[in-house]
Design a protein around this motif. Structure first.
Motif, PDB file in Angstrom:
ATOM      1  N   THR A 105      -1.809  19.292  23.030  1.00  0.00           N
ATOM      2  CA  THR A 105      -2.372  19.773  24.303  1.00  0.00           C
ATOM      3  C   THR A 105      -3.888  19.643  24.302  1.00  0.00           C
ATOM      4  O   THR A 105      -4.500  19.175  25.279  1.00  0.00           O
ATOM      5  N   SER A 138      -5.890  25.872  24.085  1.00  0.00           N
ATOM      6  CA  SER A 138      -4.598  25.166  24.059  1.00  0.00           C
ATOM      7  C   SER A 138      -3.610  25.860  23.127  1.00  0.00           C
ATOM      8  O   SER A 138      -2.620  25.246  22.692  1.00  0.00           O
ATOM      9  N   HIS A 139      -3.911  27.129  22.794  1.00  0.00           N
ATOM     10  CA  HIS A 139      -3.032  27.927  21.929  1.00  0.00           C
ATOM     11  C   HIS A 139      -2.747  27.230  20.598  1.00  0.00           C
ATOM     12  O   HIS A 139      -1.620  27.262  20.084  1.00  0.00           O
ATOM     13  N   ASN A 140      -3.800  26.554  20.094  1.00  0.00           N
ATOM     14  CA  ASN A 140      -3.751  25.891  18.787  1.00  0.00           C
ATOM     15  C   ASN A 140      -2.746  24.740  18.741  1.00  0.00           C
ATOM     16  O   ASN A 140      -2.331  24.323  17.657  1.00  0.00           O
ATOM     17  N   GLN A 141      -2.410  24.217  19.931  1.00  0.00           N
ATOM     18  CA  GLN A 141      -1.505  23.065  19.988  1.00  0.00           C
ATOM     19  C   GLN A 141      -2.340  21.785  20.031  1.00  0.00           C
ATOM     20  O   GLN A 141      -3.037  21.510  21.019  1.00  0.00           O
ATOM     21  N   CYS A 142      -2.264  20.993  18.968  1.00  0.00           N
ATOM     22  CA  CYS A 142      -3.120  19.813  18.844  1.00  0.00           C
ATOM     23  C   CYS A 142      -2.867  18.796  19.955  1.00  0.00           C
ATOM     24  O   CYS A 142      -3.807  18.207  20.501  1.00  0.00           O
ATOM     25  N   ASP A 169      -2.373  22.459  14.437  1.00  0.00           N
ATOM     26  CA  ASP A 169      -0.919  22.638  14.255  1.00  0.00           C
ATOM     27  C   ASP A 169      -0.330  21.515  13.422  1.00  0.00           C
ATOM     28  O   ASP A 169      -0.974  20.509  13.177  1.00  0.00           O
TER      29      ASP A 169
END
Length: 474
Positions: free
Chosen positions: A450, A444-448, A474
């Motif tokens: 998502t 999730s590209h470090n997106q909490c 994040d």
């Protein structure tokens, strides 16, 4: 040190105990190992566990007759010499047997000395055939082997779909032979003369996956000094096999869907598409429909790829195929090494039948290759077989039920230990949650937010867990 010689093996199929006893004594004097069977069906089963060098077969048997059994022995054993026993006056039967491929025949009553001469000639013929293996045509390594009902269903579905141009999706655990099935579909299709292009999506660099599949023009990105045809264009007129298709990045899923709908490939950086006529056969060990339900795979692409689905059974569900598979692998591997066909003991076959085969047919092939190295031309025994792969080694490839088996085993071990477990549930969560959360954040590209949505957790709950395990966010 004297070199050990593999003992030749004799199979006697006769319902008269006196004849079986006489041949057994003769085999002992000749230094041969021997199996006896009172019916053709029993003889065929024995031949699957210990391959005979010569078969002595009575024509008149209870159940399947000898002439019919000859065909089955040749189908399973190839050019093994078969000596037929006929009753006095059955010349027509003897001639028919020889025309059907019998090495020789014995007419009752016969002297054991005569039988010995025939068997010695048959062994000489077998030895010559063994020496000739190295110069013979190579066994078909890409051949699919299986007589078990689940594999017969696979063969039936391959035959049904091969003639069409429908997209085919192959589902099954790792090592079950999905690429072999894809090659078979291609081989029996109208595209057989065209290219067969195989690619594992999981092996592609995510940043270069689009270029690998669709190609690129010169200058499309840094380092693209020359134009390059993508794999989809290379498959023009043939078949492309997309393994681990569940791992296709979302951005490429959209582009692939357009390609399937219009028969056009758009290279990276190009201003216009290129026509390419190919068929897609896809595969995955994952449940693609579940990924669609979770929003991880486009439903419209799913319906295009899964026009026709074939499920490859795990080896544990087709154990009756282990014997024929062992014969197939021994033949192909021995041919590669320039060796005669090796023998394998009944005990080794029994052990192979017992093993769990978490790695399926691929693991079985590796086990036979391992055994051939250790046996050094002798009979393969149990001591030459490698230990089975632990389930944890292949856990990422197996289905959910196998993962459950692993967890059950872990729990049993914990309960069976000297110290009774306390707070076992928290201990399990501490084992499984950190890697799950770590991968979820990476994907999730470090997106909490998502990651929380994909995990089905509230964002606040995910943050607390990330802090608890020191994983950040994040």
């Amino acid at each position: 040190m004297t070199e050990s010689v593999t003992m030749a093996h004799l199979l006697i199929v006769d319902d008269e105990q006196s004849i079986c006893w006489g041949f057994s004594k003769l085999a002992e004097r000749m230094g041969l190992s021997v199996d006896t069977a009172a019916s053709a069906e029993e003889g065929l089963r024995l031949a699957e566990t210990t391959r005979p060098d010569v078969v002595v077969l009575d024509v008149r048997l209870p159940g399947m007759d000898g002439l019919t059994a000859m065909q089955h022995f040749h189908e399973r054993l190839g050019r093994v010499p078969i000596v037929v026993i006929t009753a006095y006056g059955e010349l027509d039967t003897a001639v028919t047997a020889v025309r059907n491929g019998a090495f020789d025949y014995l007419t009752k009553p016969f002297e054991l000395k005569t039988a010995q001469c025939v068997i010695e000639r048959a062994l000489d013929e077998r030895e010559k055939a063994g020496v000739a293996v190295a110069s013979a045509a190579a066994p078909d390594e890409m051949k699919m082997v299986g007589a078990a009902p689940p594999m017969q269903e696979v063969f039936k579905r391959i035959a049904l779909v091969a003639a069409s141009d429908a997209c085919v999706h192959l589902r099954g655990e790792s090592g079950t032979g999905k690429e072999l099935a894809a090659r078979a579909i291609h081989q029996y299709s109208r595209r057989a003369a065209g290219p067969f292009v195989a690619v594992s999506i999981a092996s592609l660099n995510p940043s270069l996956a689009e270029s690998e599949l669709f190609g690129h023009v010169r200058g499309a990105f840094t380092g693209a000094e020359d134009a390059r045809k993508g794999l989809l264009e290379q498959a023009d007129g043939g078949t492309i096999f997309l393994d681990e298709v569940a791992d296709i990045p979302p951005s490429i899923q959209v582009k692939l869907l357009r390609t399937l709908e219009h028969g056009e490939v758009l290279p990276v950086g190009a201003t216009g598409p290129v026509k390419s006529d190919f068929r897609i056969v896809s595969a995955t060990h994952q449940n693609l429909s579940e990924r669609v339900a979770r929003g991880e795979f486009r439903h419209d692409l799913y319906f295009r790829l899964v026009t026709f689905e074939i499920e490859l059974p795990p080896l544990r569900n087709r154990r009756e195929d282990i014997g024929p598979l062992v014969e197939h692998f021994m033949a192909t591997l021995a041919h590669k090494a320039g060796l005669a066909m090796p023998a394998i003991s009944a005990e080794a076959i029994a052990e192979l039948q017992r093993m769990p085969w978490h790695g399926n047919v691929r693991e079985l092939r590796n086990a036979i290759e391992h055994a051939l190295v250790l046996a050094r031309g002798g009979t393969i025994g149990v001591n030459h077989l490698p230990p089975p792969l632990p389930a944890t080694v292949v856990a990422r490839h197996v289905q959910t039920d196998a993962i459950g088996t692993i967890l059950c085993e872990w729990a049993r071990n914990r309960f069976a230990g000297e110290e009774q477990p306390d707070h076992l549930y928290e201990e399990l969560l501490a084992l499984v949650e950190p890697p799950l959360l770590k991968v979820a954040m990476q994907q999730s590209h470090n997106q909490c937010a998502t990651a929380a949505r994909r995990l089905g957790l509230h964002r606040t709950t995910l943050r607390k867990k990330l802090d608890q395990y020191g994983l950040g966010g994040d």
